[in-house]
Each structure stands twice: as C-alpha cells, then as structure tokens.
Design an enzyme around this catalytic site. Structure first.
Site, PDB file in Angstrom:
ATOM      1  N   THR A  62      -5.751   0.507  12.284  1.00 56.74           N
ATOM      2  CA  THR A  62      -5.992   0.822  10.892  1.00 56.74           C
ATOM      3  C   THR A  62      -6.073  -0.424  10.140  1.00 56.74           C
ATOM      4  O   THR A  62      -6.742  -0.345   9.129  1.00 56.74           O
ATOM      5  CB  THR A  62      -5.003   1.753  10.272  1.00 56.74           C
ATOM      6  OG1 THR A  62      -3.928   1.057  10.300  1.00 56.74           O
ATOM      7  CG2 THR A  62      -4.921   3.216  11.024  1.00 56.74           C
ATOM      8  N   SER A  96      -0.747  -7.797  10.934  1.00 58.15           N
ATOM      9  CA  SER A  96      -2.163  -7.919  11.253  1.00 58.15           C
ATOM     10  C   SER A  96      -2.993  -7.984  10.041  1.00 58.15           C
ATOM     11  O   SER A  96      -4.009  -8.687   9.911  1.00 58.15           O
ATOM     12  CB  SER A  96      -2.435  -6.612  11.913  1.00 58.15           C
ATOM     13  OG  SER A  96      -3.861  -6.615  12.306  1.00 58.15           O
ATOM     14  N   ASN A  97      -2.827  -7.216   9.075  1.00 58.62           N
ATOM     15  CA  ASN A  97      -3.789  -7.270   7.790  1.00 58.62           C
ATOM     16  C   ASN A  97      -3.440  -8.264   6.929  1.00 58.62           C
ATOM     17  O   ASN A  97      -4.483  -8.813   6.309  1.00 58.62           O
ATOM     18  CB  ASN A  97      -3.186  -6.190   7.064  1.00 58.62           C
ATOM     19  CG  ASN A  97      -1.985  -6.135   6.258  1.00 58.62           C
ATOM     20  OD1 ASN A  97      -1.969  -6.544   5.008  1.00 58.62           O
ATOM     21  ND2 ASN A  97      -0.763  -5.616   6.438  1.00 58.62           N
ATOM     22  N   CYS A 119      -8.086   1.619   7.403  1.00 60.98           N
ATOM     23  CA  CYS A 119      -7.456   2.318   5.870  1.00 60.98           C
ATOM     24  C   CYS A 119      -8.164   1.769   4.563  1.00 60.98           C
ATOM     25  O   CYS A 119      -8.562   0.882   4.624  1.00 60.98           O
ATOM     26  CB  CYS A 119      -5.950   2.281   6.075  1.00 60.98           C
ATOM     27  SG  CYS A 119      -5.220   1.028   5.367  1.00 60.98           S
ATOM     28  N   GLU A 167       1.287  -0.545  16.301  1.00 57.79           N
ATOM     29  CA  GLU A 167       0.365   0.343  16.284  1.00 57.79           C
ATOM     30  C   GLU A 167      -0.363   0.652  17.054  1.00 57.79           C
ATOM     31  O   GLU A 167      -0.574   1.878  17.545  1.00 57.79           O
ATOM     32  CB  GLU A 167      -0.540   0.313  15.000  1.00 57.79           C
ATOM     33  CG  GLU A 167      -1.208   1.297  14.353  1.00 57.79           C
ATOM     34  CD  GLU A 167      -2.297   1.068  13.432  1.00 57.79           C
ATOM     35  OE1 GLU A 167      -3.394   1.777  13.382  1.00 57.79           O
ATOM     36  OE2 GLU A 167      -2.090   0.239  12.446  1.00 57.79           O
ATOM     37  N   HIS A 227       0.157  -4.702  19.797  1.00 60.64           N
ATOM     38  CA  HIS A 227       0.584  -4.569  18.364  1.00 60.64           C
ATOM     39  C   HIS A 227       0.958  -3.307  18.494  1.00 60.64           C
ATOM     40  O   HIS A 227       0.804  -2.245  19.112  1.00 60.64           O
ATOM     41  CB  HIS A 227      -0.724  -4.480  17.451  1.00 60.64           C
ATOM     42  CG  HIS A 227      -0.321  -4.426  15.949  1.00 60.64           C
ATOM     43  ND1 HIS A 227      -0.076  -3.003  15.515  1.00 60.64           N
ATOM     44  CD2 HIS A 227      -0.211  -5.311  14.829  1.00 60.64           C
ATOM     45  CE1 HIS A 227       0.196  -3.302  14.129  1.00 60.64           C
ATOM     46  NE2 HIS A 227       0.120  -4.557  13.968  1.00 60.64           N
ATOM     47  N   CYS A 237       0.938  -1.205   0.079  1.00 60.72           N
ATOM     48  CA  CYS A 237      -0.080   0.093  -0.042  1.00 60.72           C
ATOM     49  C   CYS A 237       0.941   1.226   0.080  1.00 60.72           C
ATOM     50  O   CYS A 237       2.023   1.291   0.175  1.00 60.72           O
ATOM     51  CB  CYS A 237      -0.905   0.091   1.138  1.00 60.72           C
ATOM     52  SG  CYS A 237       0.023   0.175   2.955  1.00 60.72           S
ATOM     53  N   SER A 286       2.007  -5.435   3.292  1.00 65.82           N
ATOM     54  CA  SER A 286       3.366  -5.290   3.661  1.00 65.82           C
ATOM     55  C   SER A 286       4.287  -6.525   2.703  1.00 65.82           C
ATOM     56  O   SER A 286       5.520  -6.315   3.004  1.00 65.82           O
ATOM     57  CB  SER A 286       3.871  -5.431   5.127  1.00 65.82           C
ATOM     58  OG  SER A 286       3.095  -6.459   5.624  1.00 65.82           O
ATOM     59  N   CYS A 330       2.940   5.710   8.866  1.00 62.79           N
ATOM     60  CA  CYS A 330       1.829   5.875   7.785  1.00 62.79           C
ATOM     61  C   CYS A 330       1.067   7.067   7.904  1.00 62.79           C
ATOM     62  O   CYS A 330       0.638   7.282   9.232  1.00 62.79           O
ATOM     63  CB  CYS A 330       0.954   4.355   7.761  1.00 62.79           C
ATOM     64  SG  CYS A 330      -0.230   4.871   6.747  1.00 62.79           S
TER      65      CYS A 330
END
Length: 314
Positions: A167, A226-227, A197, A126, A124, A12, A269, A96
């Site tokens: 996010t 995570s994503n 996001c 973030e 996490h 991304c 990522s 980010c």
C-alpha cells in the site's frame, strides 16, 4: 528564508488507529503490553510507547503465555494469527484496514487457486504479512519489485493470475510495473480499486507540489518508513535537494546555504510534534514566514476495536 508546509502531511487514519490501539491498551490493561513489530515505523512514536510499558517483539515466541499482544499496522501472516490462537494470547489487531483489503484480495485468490503476484519490497513487514495470506499449494504467490523482475517471472498458469500491491509504494513506479505485467500477462486480473492507499497518494501529490515551490525539501520520517522514503524520492525527482530526517537534530546547516524557500513534509507515521520542532529549528537558522500549501482534506477515521472504546474517568 520562507518555510512552506505540505498539506496533507503526517499521520494517516491507519496510523492514528494503530497508535490509539496501543495507547488505549496501555491505559486499560496492566503493562507490559506486547506489540509484534514496531506498531508504526517511527522511532519517536515507538520510544514514547515503550516508555509507557509497551514491549516490542519480532516474534510471538518472545511473548509470555496469556499475555496481551497487538499486531502492528503492517499486518501479519495467517500463521502468526494461528500461533497466537494456539498459545491463547489476547489479540488486538492494529492492521491498517487498507492493508486488510489487500490481505482479502490475496486470500480470495488463494481460495480460487488463482496465482497471485505481489508488487512490493522484499522483507518489508507489510509484504511478509500479505504473502502469508496465500496458502494454496496448487497455485502460488510471487513477489516482484521492478519491471525487470517480470521478465524472468514464470507462473504455472498465465490464464489464472492476479496482482496486488504493497500500500505504501510510489504510485508512478507501481503504474510502470502494472503496465509491464499486463503486457506479459494480458489476462491478469487486478484489484477493482488501486491498492496504493489514499494517504500515500495524497502525500506524494503534496510533496511534488511542495518541491516545485522549494529550493530544499525536508521529509520528517524514519529511515525504515517506506512511505517516508518514497516522499523523499518524489521530491528529488522534481529536481530539488531533499533529505529524510528523523528529527530537527538531523538538519545540517550547510543544506540551507543559498536556500530561499525550504519545504517541510512528514511521512504517514511521523507525528506533528516533530514537524513543529523542525520549524522551530529552521526559524533559529534564519526561517521567517511560515505558510502552508493548499491540499486535499482528509476526514477518514478508522475505529479502534470495541473493547478499547472505553472512556477513562480519573
């Protein structure tokens, strides 16, 4: 066996920016360049940057005085920024911009003395960074991971309350938590725009569409991403076997038994080179036609810091 690629997939804008910051810093300055936490959660990317002179650390006390240090895409707490300034470290911030948006929401709540609820995963990076934006002892910030957490949550003032989200969560899961929050705290304020996001949303939509056409889905991404984990979960929810793999080496031949269509996607990522290697391995295992689903076109670009926008001339 047909191979279908999700679209969009992989990097991304925030990941592109974070990697570019480390990449350019390594080109412009003399290594070592220190990076607090893995700049993005992908082992291939981290190993590549480490081989070029990046040194990944978890805390700033591992960084020598007067060094260059880069904050990862996940963001850092205000206390980390303060320590870096105190130690006179040269900072490049790869946070980010969409994470920074959430940081600003929490910072504004802190200044108002408004309590804040953060939806996210304990531990996490973030989440740690976002929680660290709140510093008003008159208020408070609380982390919740599920609707069950809300049942036992007690706040000081339910009439002065807001929420924000990590996010990279599942859009559907976040919606259920927000619904439960609004039921318990009718006056709670939310962000003007969803914190999930655009890239997370797009990739989750894409993997659902992919899974509906596939007998098997492979998600390229590291286990600490995570994503990427959410993509594997989303594909599984459609009813197909879905596996998270770091690289083509993780593919097990038994997964492909009686599979006519295999879908491939990648977390935000994960670099495209890993996807290409997965395709090559699948072809060796009987894959023939390779097609790509139609999807949302992403044209967002996040600029690197001005000091790193220097064209190198050999």
């Amino acid at each position: 066996m047909e191979i279908i690629l999700a679209n969009p997939r992989g990097f991304c804008a925030g990941v592109h920016r974070a990697i570019s910051i480390v990449d350019r810093a390594l080109d412009i300055f003399t290594p070592p360049i220190y990076v607090r936490h893995e700049v993005v959660h992908n082992q291939y990317v981290v190993d590549d940057l480490r081989a070029r002179g990046a040194v990944f650390v978890e805390e700033l006390d591992e960084v020598p005085e007067n060094s260059i240090v880069i904050f990862s895409a996940h963001g850092v707490a205000q206390s980390v920024r303060a320590e870096a300034k105190r130690r006179d470290l040269k900072i490049f911030d790869a946070t980010c911009p969409l994470v920074t948006k959430v940081h600003m929401e929490v910072t504004r709540a802190s200044r108002r003395g408004q309590e804040c609820i953060l939806i996210g995963h304990q531990g996490h990076p973030e989440v740690v960074g976002t929680m660290g934006q709140y510093d008003n002892p008159q208020g408070g910030i609380y982390l919740i991971e599920s609707p069950e957490d809300i049942k036992k949550l007690e706040v000081k003032n339910p009439n002065s309350l807001c929420f924000s989200s990590q996010t990279t969560l599942s859009v559907d899961d976040t919606a259920n938590i927000i619904k439960a929050l609004r039921e318990k705290f009718p006056k709670i304020d939310g962000p003007r725009k969803d914190d999930i996001c655009y890239a997370t949303q797009n990739r989750q939509d894409a993997v659902k569409a992919l899974a509906e056409r596939s007998d098997l889905v492979l998600v390229v991404g590291s286990t600490n991403s995570s994503n990427s984990n959410r993509l594997q979960e989303k594909a599984s929810c459609v009813g197909v076997n879905a596996y998270l793999i770091d690289s083509e080496k993780d593919i097990k031949t038994e997964w492909l038994e009686n599979v006519k269509v295999v879908g491939v996607t990648a977390g935000a990522s994960a670099p495209e080179v890993l996807v290409k290697e997965v395709i090559a391995r699948l072809k060796k295992l009987g894959g023939t036609v390779v097609t790509e689903n139609l999807g949302v076109e992403e044209n967002i670009i996040f600029e690197v810091p001005a000091e790193l926008r220097i064209k190198q001339i050999d």
